[in-house]
Design a protein around this motif. Structure first.
Motif, PDB file in Angstrom:
ATOM      1  N   LYS A  98       0.851  -1.181   0.000  1.00 13.44           N
ATOM      2  CA  LYS A  98       0.000   0.000   0.000  1.00 13.44           C
ATOM      3  C   LYS A  98       0.891   1.237   0.000  1.00 13.44           C
ATOM      4  O   LYS A  98       1.669   1.457   0.944  1.00 13.44           O
ATOM      5  CB  LYS A  98      -0.908   0.027   1.226  1.00 13.44           C
ATOM      6  N   LEU A  99       0.795   2.030  -1.062  1.00 13.43           N
ATOM      7  CA  LEU A  99       1.641   3.223  -1.183  1.00 13.43           C
ATOM      8  C   LEU A  99       0.887   4.440  -0.642  1.00 13.43           C
ATOM      9  O   LEU A  99       0.514   5.350  -1.375  1.00 13.43           O
ATOM     10  CB  LEU A  99       2.036   3.431  -2.649  1.00 13.43           C
ATOM     11  N   ASN A 100       0.665   4.434   0.669  1.00 10.14           N
ATOM     12  CA  ASN A 100      -0.105   5.521   1.274  1.00 10.14           C
ATOM     13  C   ASN A 100       0.528   6.013   2.570  1.00 10.14           C
ATOM     14  O   ASN A 100      -0.146   6.602   3.412  1.00 10.14           O
ATOM     15  CB  ASN A 100      -1.543   5.069   1.540  1.00 10.14           C
ATOM     16  N   GLN A 101       1.835   5.761   2.722  1.00 13.24           N
ATOM     17  CA  GLN A 101       2.509   6.133   3.952  1.00 13.24           C
ATOM     18  C   GLN A 101       3.215   7.480   3.809  1.00 13.24           C
ATOM     19  O   GLN A 101       3.668   7.854   2.718  1.00 13.24           O
ATOM     20  CB  GLN A 101       3.534   5.057   4.331  1.00 13.24           C
ATOM     21  N   SER A 102       3.321   8.196   4.918  1.00 17.65           N
ATOM     22  CA  SER A 102       4.068   9.454   4.956  1.00 17.65           C
ATOM     23  C   SER A 102       5.505   9.148   5.360  1.00 17.65           C
ATOM     24  O   SER A 102       5.747   8.364   6.286  1.00 17.65           O
ATOM     25  CB  SER A 102       3.444  10.411   5.976  1.00 17.65           C
ATOM     26  N   ASP A 115       5.587   9.429  -9.319  1.00 14.11           N
ATOM     27  CA  ASP A 115       4.235   9.386  -8.768  1.00 14.11           C
ATOM     28  C   ASP A 115       4.181   9.182  -7.256  1.00 14.11           C
ATOM     29  O   ASP A 115       3.213   9.595  -6.606  1.00 14.11           O
ATOM     30  CB  ASP A 115       3.443   8.269  -9.446  1.00 14.11           C
ATOM     31  N   PHE A 116       5.177   8.516  -6.707  1.00 11.66           N
ATOM     32  CA  PHE A 116       5.182   8.251  -5.266  1.00 11.66           C
ATOM     33  C   PHE A 116       6.626   8.171  -4.801  1.00 11.66           C
ATOM     34  O   PHE A 116       7.493   7.609  -5.478  1.00 11.66           O
ATOM     35  CB  PHE A 116       4.467   6.932  -4.951  1.00 11.66           C
ATOM     36  N   TYR A 127       8.918   7.735  -0.931  1.00 13.65           N
ATOM     37  CA  TYR A 127       8.964   7.565   0.520  1.00 13.65           C
ATOM     38  C   TYR A 127      10.434   7.410   0.888  1.00 13.65           C
ATOM     39  O   TYR A 127      11.144   6.554   0.329  1.00 13.65           O
ATOM     40  CB  TYR A 127       8.168   6.335   0.939  1.00 13.65           C
TER      41      TYR A 127
END
Length: 325
Positions: free
Chosen positions: A217-221, A269-270, A272
């Motif tokens: 899941k690519l939704n981490q800060s 796009d992403f 971290y």
């Protein structure tokens, strides 16, 4: 010819030891040799020839024995040799043999005479022709779409087969596609393979897992401040531009990474970032374009600081599901 000349010279030299040396005659005189000397010379020559023949015969017999021993060793090695499986665990010879059986089983012509030929060809695969008690089996015209061997276990080869056949419905005919697993029992002798019985159909088994726990899941800060994040994002955008355009420029910012051809970097796009053992680990997803079509790829990049910028020491083509831990 050279051997004969050499033998002649050796015989001549041998004869010279038995020739009685006479006093040198006056010019124009003839050398007289006694009959006894001539007989001795002939006898010696004969003995020499027999000796040479005997030695040659012994050498020939020795060479013959060596050749025979070599042939026996090769035959023994061949007899003990087993068929090696291919990288997929399936003997290539067996796969090629069974591929032909699958072809003749599913490729059925609309022509009745060709159907007879196909049936005879199919029978030739069996070790002994199977005893079929049913009467009037129906064979619809069919053709293979594709097939592949799935596994071989306990002398049964299982294929995944997709084929289509023409089915009559009243006065009309329709084509129907069928996907199935096709199981072939087989046997093996010293000379080859044979189909050991009637094949059978089983339900198509999908190897696709329906769900996996802890998926990506690519939704981490991330764990860096906003200023550092922008600087890292800017660096990675430059990196991916070079990754798709210039090996020389790429070598200035990355170690042992090769450019990709015919690819255009579109967007980052992403991203971290986290620090780990004195370096920055970047987990990123990027969109590329190839011949007008775009696709996304995941990367894990290991960066170190270099002056006022960064340098990539290693790159992996994935993001682990526990990247944020």
């Amino acid at each position: 010819m050279k051997k004969l000349l050499l033998m002649y010279e050796q015989v001549q030299d041998f004869f010279s030891h038995f020739v009685k040396r006479e006093k040198k005659p006056k010019a124009g005189g003839l050398k007289v040799v006694s009959k006894k000397t001539v007989n001795l010379a002939m006898l010696a020559g004969l003995i020499f020839i027999l000796l040479v023949g005997l030695i040659g015969g012994i050498r020939a017999m020795t060479l013959s024995n060596k050749v025979t021993n070599l042939e026996q060793a090769v035959s023994k090695a061949q007899a003990n040799q087993t068929v090696k499986p291919s990288e997929t665990g399936v003997d290539n010879a067996l796969e090629y043999y069974l591929n032909d059986f699958v072809y003749y089983y599913f490729v059925i012509s609309e022509n009745p005479s060709e159907q007879v030929e196909q049936a005879e060809k199919l029978k030739s695969f069996y070790g002994s022709e199977p005893d079929i008690q049913s009467q009037g089996q129906m064979k619809n015209p069919s053709e293979l779409i594709w097939y592949r061997i799935l596994r071989v276990k306990d002398n049964v080869a299982t294929y995944q087969v997709r084929y289509k056949q023409k089915v009559k419905e009243g006065d009309a005919t329709k084509e129907e596609e069928i996907a199935t697993e096709f199981n072939i029992p087989y046997g093996q002798t010293d000379t080859g393979y044979y189909v050991a019985g009637l094949p059978w159909f089983t339900a198509w088994q999908s190897n696709q897992v329906k769900s996996v726990k802890d998926g990506l899941k690519l939704n981490q800060s991330d764990r860096v401040d906003e200023k550092t994040k922008k600087k890292l994002d800017k660096f990675l955008e430059v990196f991916f531009i070079n990754y798709t355009t210039s090996q020389d420029n790429l070598d200035l910012v990355a170690k042992d990474i090769k450019t990709v051809n015919n690819t255009v970097f579109k967007t980052l796009d992403f991203s971290y970032y986290k620090e780990k053992k004195g370096e920055i680990v970047a987990y990123v997803q990027v969109t590329f374009e190839v011949a007008g079509s775009s696709h996304a790829e995941n990367f894990t990049l290991y960066l170190s600081e270099k002056g006022k910028s960064y340098y990539i020491n290693k790159m992996d083509h994935m993001i682990p599901s526990n990247y944020a831990k």
